[in-house]
Design a protein around this motif. Structure first.
Motif, PDB file in Angstrom:
ATOM      1  N   GLN A 196       0.846  -1.190   0.000  1.00  0.00           N
ATOM      2  CA  GLN A 196       0.000   0.000   0.000  1.00  0.00           C
ATOM      3  C   GLN A 196       0.888   1.249   0.000  1.00  0.00           C
ATOM      4  O   GLN A 196       1.223   1.799   1.047  1.00  0.00           O
ATOM      5  N   LYS A 197       1.278   1.696  -1.192  1.00  0.00           N
ATOM      6  CA  LYS A 197       2.230   2.804  -1.330  1.00  0.00           C
ATOM      7  C   LYS A 197       1.682   4.120  -0.783  1.00  0.00           C
ATOM      8  O   LYS A 197       2.423   4.909  -0.212  1.00  0.00           O
ATOM      9  N   ALA A 198       0.385   4.359  -0.957  1.00  0.00           N
ATOM     10  CA  ALA A 198      -0.199   5.607  -0.460  1.00  0.00           C
ATOM     11  C   ALA A 198      -0.120   5.678   1.065  1.00  0.00           C
ATOM     12  O   ALA A 198       0.157   6.743   1.629  1.00  0.00           O
ATOM     13  N   ASN A 199      -0.335   4.561   1.731  1.00  0.00           N
ATOM     14  CA  ASN A 199      -0.244   4.545   3.190  1.00  0.00           C
ATOM     15  C   ASN A 199       1.195   4.741   3.662  1.00  0.00           C
ATOM     16  O   ASN A 199       1.442   5.412   4.665  1.00  0.00           O
ATOM     17  N   ILE A 200       2.136   4.160   2.949  1.00  0.00           N
ATOM     18  CA  ILE A 200       3.548   4.354   3.283  1.00  0.00           C
ATOM     19  C   ILE A 200       3.935   5.819   3.069  1.00  0.00           C
ATOM     20  O   ILE A 200       4.644   6.415   3.879  1.00  0.00           O
ATOM     21  N   PHE A 201       3.448   6.401   1.974  1.00  0.00           N
ATOM     22  CA  PHE A 201       3.674   7.821   1.687  1.00  0.00           C
ATOM     23  C   PHE A 201       3.128   8.681   2.825  1.00  0.00           C
ATOM     24  O   PHE A 201       3.819   9.583   3.323  1.00  0.00           O
ATOM     25  N   ASP A 202       1.895   8.407   3.276  1.00  0.00           N
ATOM     26  CA  ASP A 202       1.307   9.155   4.384  1.00  0.00           C
ATOM     27  C   ASP A 202       2.128   9.000   5.656  1.00  0.00           C
ATOM     28  O   ASP A 202       2.374   9.975   6.370  1.00  0.00           O
ATOM     29  N   GLY A 203       2.547   7.784   5.943  1.00  0.00           N
ATOM     30  CA  GLY A 203       3.361   7.545   7.130  1.00  0.00           C
ATOM     31  C   GLY A 203       4.675   8.301   7.087  1.00  0.00           C
ATOM     32  O   GLY A 203       5.121   8.874   8.090  1.00  0.00           O
ATOM     33  N   PHE A 204       5.314   8.316   5.915  1.00  0.00           N
ATOM     34  CA  PHE A 204       6.569   9.051   5.741  1.00  0.00           C
ATOM     35  C   PHE A 204       6.355  10.546   5.964  1.00  0.00           C
ATOM     36  O   PHE A 204       7.125  11.201   6.671  1.00  0.00           O
ATOM     37  N   LEU A 205       5.289  11.105   5.383  1.00  0.00           N
ATOM     38  CA  LEU A 205       5.036  12.541   5.533  1.00  0.00           C
ATOM     39  C   LEU A 205       4.696  12.931   6.964  1.00  0.00           C
ATOM     40  O   LEU A 205       5.243  13.897   7.498  1.00  0.00           O
ATOM     41  N   VAL A 206       3.802  12.184   7.570  1.00  0.00           N
ATOM     42  CA  VAL A 206       3.402  12.514   8.940  1.00  0.00           C
ATOM     43  C   VAL A 206       4.571  12.305   9.894  1.00  0.00           C
ATOM     44  O   VAL A 206       4.824  13.129  10.781  1.00  0.00           O
ATOM     45  N   GLY A 207       5.320  11.226   9.700  1.00  0.00           N
ATOM     46  CA  GLY A 207       6.491  10.987  10.538  1.00  0.00           C
ATOM     47  C   GLY A 207       7.548  12.069  10.358  1.00  0.00           C
ATOM     48  O   GLY A 207       8.114  12.567  11.335  1.00  0.00           O
ATOM     49  N   GLY A 208       7.817  12.446   9.115  1.00  0.00           N
ATOM     50  CA  GLY A 208       8.797  13.505   8.851  1.00  0.00           C
ATOM     51  C   GLY A 208       8.364  14.850   9.402  1.00  0.00           C
ATOM     52  O   GLY A 208       9.162  15.593   9.974  1.00  0.00           O
TER      53      GLY A 208
END
Length: 144
Positions: A64-76
């Motif tokens: 699930q690339k979109a969820n990984i993208f969201d996690g990366f953005l929120v984490g960053g």
């Protein structure tokens, strides 16, 4: 926010102020707004992780690339807000490059509006803004 800070720097470099400058409380407003939005995104991400559990990352054998993208953005963003900016003397870590991607995440969140007829004009406006990104990119390339 960037326009506000840029205008303030211009005034400090001798550009004459115009309009209602300085906006009293502007710094505090942007500080609080950034923390509120980051907290909302963080709560939403954590809620999705709790609800979807393992299918948050992998669903039907697909990543699930979109969820990984969201996690990366929120984490960053959280790292930038709560760790890097709070360290004494700075950390040398500048995650402001994530700001345009936060906008993309917001647009992805607004996908829900596609199904509601009431938001048809808003959908047209968002589509226009997305279409203008490529022109903005080439304008920046030409100006630099």
């Amino acid at each position: 926010q960037l326009e506000y800070y840029g205008y303030g720097r211009g005034v400090r470099f001798g550009v004459p102020p115009a309009g209602l400058w300085p906006w009293s409380g502007g710094d505090q407003f942007f500080y609080v707004a950034e923390h509120i939005f980051n907290a909302l995104f963080l709560v939403e991400l954590l809620f999705r992780i709790v609800v979807f559990r393992t299918s948050f990352l992998v669903k039907k054998g697909r990543l699930q690339k979109a969820n990984i993208f969201d996690g990366f953005l929120v984490g960053g963003s959280s790292l930038d807000l709560y760790y890097a900016s709070e360290r004494e003397g700075g950390s040398g870590l500048n995650l402001n490059v994530l700001r345009p991607f936060r906008f993309l995440r917001l647009l992805r969140t607004l996908r829900v509006l596609q199904t509601v007829k009431v938001f048809e004009k808003l959908r047209e406006l968002v589509t226009t803004v997305i279409a203008s990104f490529m022109a903005l990119f080439w304008s920046i390339v030409l100006l630099t």
